[in-house]
Design an enzyme around this catalytic site. Sequence first.
Site: not given
Length: 515
Positions: A259, A444
């Site tokens: 990016e 998670k």
Amino acid sequence: METNTKNSRRKAHSNNFIPTANEYGKLPPQAVELEEDVLGAIMLEKDAYSIVSDILRPECFYKDTHVKIFTAIVDLAIKQEPIDMHTVTEQLRKNGQLDEVGGAYYITMLTAKVASAAHIEFHARIIAQKYLARELIRVSSEIQSKAFDERTDVDDLMQEAEGMLFKVSQQNVKKDVVQINPVIDEAIKRIQAAANRPEGLSGVQTGFHALDKVTSGWQRSDLIIIAARPAMGKTAFVLSMTKNMAVDYNTPVAMFSLEMSNVQLVNRLLMNVCEIEGEKIKNGQLAPYEWEQLDYRLKKLIDAPIYLDDTPSLSVFELRTKARRLVKEHNVKILLIDYLQLMNASGMNFGSREQEVSMISRSLKGLAKELDIPIIALSQLNRSVEGRAGNEGKRPQLSDLRESGAIEQDADMVCFIHRPEYYKITEDAQGNSLLGIAEIIIAKHRNGATDDVQLRFKGQYAKFMNRDDEEQDEYKGFVSKISNEDSFNQQAAPAMPDFPTPPPFLSGSGNDVPF
């Protein structure tokens, strides 16, 4: 000379002469006799198929007849039916291919050729190697043909070639089963190494103590996804970690930015380390004390083991090649990718972008295991967060991961960055201030507990810090000596101080990447 040529032509046309491959051309790599032996052995002995099932697939066979016979054997194995001469013959009849393979006689002949399955695994591996050789020939021929076509874009062709070779190489990536003893030895060594470290962590330290307490550091071979909506500070978070890991703990770090350019990344690092606002870094309008501050704190970054790569639209195959070199040549301990959705799998065909992202996430997990280092990939969240109300509603969930559920499945850990202040939420349910607070939500954790960790966020410097960090800095004493506040507001550009020799990534065009 002419007489010898005529004699060779007469010999070539005689009925008794069989030309060899070397005289008139090349035959593809093959082992037809071994194919016959393997097929016969599978139909002869009960457990023979289980020995070769993870080595061979139907396409591994060179002779089309053998492809069809092995396909029938696989069909029987899937249905958990016995595999012998009669069942294979019947399955070929059901498939409508019995006559195509030479009838029941050919099946009988295969079983008659072998006495036992004693060497079936060795023969199967030879057949698999011949198949891989044929695949390499096919891929190279296709690449060569396209390279001669002047309409072909060379960069696209290189990407396609990488993808095709990657598919072939993946077919040969297999690890043998190991007995547990050496694995226990390795596990004990890692436990002892963690015990000998003063902080008691087994993984790569982030410098964020509360986060490290939950994770014990980023663990080797783990794929960690850090996801957030735009403007939450994903890049700022990994750059703050990069500074902590490389500068404070001297841990070699590689960052692949799809990016931002290398110079933009370094500017963000300068904001973080020097605590100078980004706008001033861009336009150079620094007060005299800020020039001194830049000069003083810049020394922390020089010679830091940080390796940057700003290749746009990086493919997972390029990443794999570069990552291997980084680990081998620079002993890099962790990879950071900003961000996953900007990667591609060029050279491979997918039905949808979701399938491509799934393949990328699986490849990243495989690379983390292969290199035995943690890989952190940033990811975008979908817009469903914006439609939910309240602080709890704005908190990201696993279902918010963008483009592919496979990201959640492949990742060993999924962390979200949540800043309530961004949504104008300034207090929690207990009335505690949320100004300048960022939550790292561990949603998670395959090998540990899930939890929420709070950090401080300085937006003007794009910097994440521990909540209890004291504002201690040697430079503060240096600044306190400057008593004339008017000098801070001088309009004229000050003279540049003598900077030390800049590192390679601060000179030139930003393309000096160590790959």
